[in-house]
Design a protein around this motif. Structure first.
Motif, short mmCIF file in Angstrom:
data_model
loop_
_atom_site.label_atom_id
_atom_site.label_comp_id
_atom_site.label_asym_id
_atom_site.label_seq_id
_atom_site.Cartn_x
_atom_site.Cartn_y
_atom_site.Cartn_z
N TYR A 195 0.86 -1.18 0.00
CA TYR A 195 0.00 0.00 0.00
C TYR A 195 0.90 1.24 0.00
O TYR A 195 1.86 1.32 0.78
N VAL A 196 0.59 2.20 -0.84
CA VAL A 196 1.34 3.45 -0.83
C VAL A 196 0.93 4.27 0.39
O VAL A 196 -0.26 4.46 0.65
N GLU A 197 1.93 4.74 1.14
CA GLU A 197 1.68 5.55 2.33
C GLU A 197 1.86 7.04 2.07
O GLU A 197 1.08 7.86 2.52
N LYS A 198 2.93 7.39 1.36
CA LYS A 198 3.25 8.78 1.06
C LYS A 198 3.80 8.87 -0.35
O LYS A 198 4.48 7.95 -0.82
N VAL A 199 3.53 9.97 -1.03
CA VAL A 199 4.06 10.20 -2.37
C VAL A 199 4.84 11.51 -2.36
O VAL A 199 4.34 12.54 -1.88
N TYR B 104 12.30 -1.97 5.44
CA TYR B 104 12.65 -1.41 6.75
C TYR B 104 11.48 -1.49 7.72
O TYR B 104 10.32 -1.59 7.31
N LYS B 105 11.81 -1.42 8.99
CA LYS B 105 10.81 -1.46 10.06
C LYS B 105 9.98 -0.19 10.08
O LYS B 105 8.81 -0.19 10.46
N ASP B 106 10.58 0.93 9.66
CA ASP B 106 9.87 2.22 9.59
C ASP B 106 10.56 3.09 8.56
O ASP B 106 11.75 2.90 8.26
N MET B 107 9.83 4.06 8.00
CA MET B 107 10.39 4.96 6.99
C MET B 107 9.55 6.23 6.95
O MET B 107 8.32 6.16 6.93
N TYR B 108 10.20 7.38 6.95
CA TYR B 108 9.49 8.65 6.90
C TYR B 108 10.43 9.75 6.40
O TYR B 108 11.65 9.64 6.48
N THR B 109 9.85 10.82 5.88
CA THR B 109 10.63 11.92 5.33
C THR B 109 9.79 13.18 5.30
O THR B 109 8.56 13.13 5.36
N LEU B 110 10.45 14.34 5.19
CA LEU B 110 9.77 15.60 4.96
C LEU B 110 10.05 16.14 3.56
O LEU B 110 9.17 16.68 2.91
N ASP B 111 11.31 15.97 3.10
CA ASP B 111 11.68 16.57 1.82
C ASP B 111 11.57 15.62 0.63
O ASP B 111 11.68 16.05 -0.52
N GLY B 112 11.34 14.32 0.87
CA GLY B 112 11.21 13.37 -0.22
C GLY B 112 12.51 13.08 -0.93
O GLY B 112 12.52 12.42 -1.98
N GLY C 88 15.24 21.48 5.05
CA GLY C 88 16.33 22.39 4.71
C GLY C 88 17.63 21.62 4.56
O GLY C 88 17.64 20.46 4.15
N LYS C 89 18.74 22.25 4.95
CA LYS C 89 20.06 21.66 4.69
C LYS C 89 20.50 20.63 5.71
O LYS C 89 21.38 19.82 5.44
N ASN D 270 14.01 15.66 17.38
CA ASN D 270 12.86 15.71 16.47
C ASN D 270 12.90 17.03 15.71
O ASN D 270 13.12 18.10 16.30
N THR D 271 12.72 16.97 14.41
CA THR D 271 12.68 18.17 13.57
C THR D 271 11.30 18.82 13.67
O THR D 271 10.29 18.18 13.38
N LEU D 272 11.26 20.09 14.06
CA LEU D 272 10.00 20.83 14.16
C LEU D 272 9.75 21.72 12.95
O LEU D 272 8.62 22.08 12.65
N GLY D 273 10.81 22.08 12.26
CA GLY D 273 10.72 22.95 11.09
C GLY D 273 12.11 23.24 10.61
O GLY D 273 13.10 22.77 11.20
N GLU D 274 12.25 24.04 9.56
CA GLU D 274 13.58 24.33 9.04
C GLU D 274 14.39 25.12 10.07
O GLU D 274 14.04 26.22 10.46
N GLY D 275 15.47 24.51 10.55
CA GLY D 275 16.35 25.15 11.52
C GLY D 275 15.85 25.11 12.95
O GLY D 275 16.46 25.73 13.83
N LEU D 276 14.76 24.39 13.25
CA LEU D 276 14.22 24.32 14.60
C LEU D 276 14.01 22.87 14.98
O LEU D 276 13.38 22.11 14.23
N TYR D 277 14.52 22.51 16.17
CA TYR D 277 14.50 21.11 16.58
C TYR D 277 14.09 21.00 18.05
O TYR D 277 14.29 21.93 18.84
#
Length: 594
Positions: free
Chosen positions: A277-281, A317-325, A358-359, A389-396
């Motif tokens: 099943y596709v979870e994220k695109v 993998y047991k888990d997989m996630y991303t923000l920037d793809g 971000g970078k 945990n990443t909260l946003g670009e440059g904020l953790y």
């Protein structure tokens, strides 16, 4: 809030907030990390700058805003300013959750079942408005409230735009077997999938049914368009953040996923030997879940979407996630955390990781948190931590045991450095000449406090009892404690370090009581002799309201004009240190009412 100031390494001095340490004499090629201690866990929402403050059960207690302008000010040496975000409208705060959709909040019961939906609008600064609430299924996307409408045996898709007053209702001509509505983004505002006919499949001797299914989408002008039709033995529709998929099986063929990419309004067919099943695109890449014949999750894998269909990339993998793809956080089946690229290649593993926004991305290795770039190189100082945990670009968000922090970096113009992986050759090297992380402030407990300094020889982190031993002085009372580091093994000499034992910052809350009173409360701070309460009216400066004893944990404030004015309150603890001087904790968070 107090904030770590950026100080040139040439003066060999670094200001440190309570709880997290920053290296003294760190190389100029690394980013300076700044931290601010907080009382609660922070979570991110898919809106730039909007954060949620979580309680111990990880449900939302309140909302705050840290926009990029505030983050830039903090990174340039100013204070970290968080804005309290008011919620306008009635909301039940019990078991409140955010969603991947930035326009929806949910109440859930103890089993995780959704009890109420809230459609929300955020003004980008300091207010969330409740647009609509419902105990029935509802969603809110791009100004449209999407819901089910039913009467007797009739089932309809209903789309309303509260701002323009437009309402579209489409009756679903299903055969009574199945109908399901969902919201969409891109070209369509909502969709529905339904059966038009259910009958025994003659190709399977009538032992299994066949279903004639239709998928339709509604545009913002109310036009209803057919997107897909099929005759199948099995189907399972699901929706992700920017796509819709319908998974089918039809004898004699196997499992097929038909994925509708909402931004481009195109279909992609995924055919695999197993049930995915596709979870994220993310563009032409997708995170997919592999399930067994019982519907249980086996693992996650990267799928590349191509014109010819799809291609599995890398390992399961047991888990997989991303923000920037582009870079994906993964958890291996032996519980290592790391990153893979879009080709599925495992780049590096750590003890904890969070996403790139971000970078840079935050990671934890051997009890130290730091930032890595997309080449997996360390680009920052290292601080003691167990979770990031990443909260946003440059904020953790960072945890170190029971302590919680927000973190950023002071400058992003530095070059990267590569951590050494082997221990340097030494021959009685003087330990006092190595790089020491300055000891953080430690909170007073009434017992002995024994901080463990981080010592680096290049990028090699020394180990206690192998490379050095520790002893302590004056490490119980409020004031200044001492750590004596003595080299052993291949290291010689001694180094004396100082650290401060301070009062814990009070956990503080304030609520209005009618239009003329405010109820203030706070939790006990160990070792405090009393508490000082300050207030400010409107945009005025803070003034001392009262000083109370160590046994007082609440105060009622009267004669306020909350109807026509706003008020801010904060509190700090005080005590007498071992040298006889009066000392204070950091200020609590500032709470605004009115």
């Amino acid at each position: 809030m107090n904030v770590l100031k950026k100080i040139a390494s040439a003066v060999a001095a670094v200001a440190v907030l309570a709880g997290i340490s920053v290296p003294v004499g760190a190389a100029d090629s690394t980013l300076k990390l700044l931290t601010e201690e907080v009382d609660s866990e922070f979570g991110s929402l898919p809106v730039d700058g909007l954060l949620c403050v979580l309680n111990e059960n990880e449900f939302i207690d309140e909302f705050v805003s840290i926009p990029q302008s505030a983050l830039k000010k903090w990174r340039s040496g100013g204070n970290l300013d968080m804005t309290d975000v008011e919620v306008g409208g009635k909301v039940n705060w019990d078991n409140l959750l955010g969603t991947n959709d930035n326009s929806l909040l949910l109440n859930v019961d103890s089993d995780g079942n959704i009890e109420k939906y809230y459609a929300i609008d955020y003004n980008g600064k300091d207010k969330i408005d409740i647009v609509r609430s419902s105990s029935e299924w509802m969603n809110y996307m791009n100004g449209w409230v999407v819901s089910n409408s039913s009467s007797g045996n009739l089932f309809s898709l209903k789309c309303e735009n509260p701002e323009t007053g437009k309402t579209y209702t489409e009756k679903i001509p299903f055969d009574g077997t199945y109908a399901w509505n969902f919201y969409m983004s891109g070209k369509y505002i909502a969709g529905t999938v339904y059966t038009t006919k259910t009958y025994p499949d003659p190709a399977l001797d009538g032992k299994y049914n066949k279903y004639d299914i239709v998928v339709k989408g509604m545009k913002s002008n109310g036009k209803f368009e057919t997107l897909y039709t099929d005759s199948v033995n099995f189907f399972d529709p699901t929706r992700g953040e920017n796509f819709f998929q319908i998974s089918t099986m039809t004898a004699p063929y196997g499992w097929v996923n038909h994925v509708f990419l909402e931004d481009s309004a195109e279909w992609v067919t995924i055919i695999t030997d197993s049930k995915y099943y596709v979870e994220k695109v993310y563009g032409k890449n997708a995170v997919a879940t592999l399930v067994d014949n019982y519907g249980e999750t086996v693992g996650y894998q990267l799928i590349k979407l191509t014109e010819k269909g799809s291609e599995l990339k890398g390992d399961l993998y047991k888990d997989m996630y991303t923000l920037d793809g582009k870079l994906y956080c993964v958890k291996t089946f032996d519980d290592k955390l790391g990153f893979i690229n879009t080709n599925g290649k495992l780049l590096a593993t750590f003890d904890d990781v969070s996403e790139f926004d971000g970078k840079y991305a935050p990671v934890v290795k051997n009890g130290k948190a730091y930032l890595v770039d997309k080449a997996m190189k360390c680009v920052s100082e290292k601080i003691s931590a167990t979770y990031v945990n990443t909260l946003g670009e440059g904020l953790y968000y960072v945890e170190n045991g029971s302590k919680k922090y927000l973190m950023t970096y002071a400058s992003d113009s530095a070059t990267t450095t590569t951590p050494a992986t082997t221990k340097p050759s030494t021959n009685g090297k003087d330990i006092s000449r190595l790089e020491f992380y300055k000891l953080a402030n430690e909170e007073y407990t009434g017992g002995k406090i024994c901080p463990d300094p981080s010592i680096y020889d290049g990028n090699y982190l020394l180990e206690e009892k192998t490379d050095y031993t520790l002893s302590y002085k004056n490490n119980t009372a409020l004031g200044t404690g001492t750590v004596i580091v003595k080299g052993c093994g291949k290291y010689s000499g001694t180094k004396t370090l100082k650290f401060n034992i301070v009062l814990k910052k009070p956990a503080f809350s304030a609520k209005k009581n009618g239009n003329s009173k405010a109820a203030l409360s706070w939790k006990k701070v160990t070792g405090a002799a009393g508490y000082e309460i300050y207030y400010a009216a409107g945009n005025g400066s803070f003034k001392k309201l009262a000083s109370v004893s160590s046994s007082t944990f609440s105060k009622s404030v009267s004669r306020l004009d909350i109807k026509n004015n706003s008020y801010k309150f904060r509190i700090r603890a005080f005590a007498t240190a071992s040298n006889g001087k009066k000392v204070y904790s950091s200020w609590s968070k500032t709470v605004k009412i009115g």
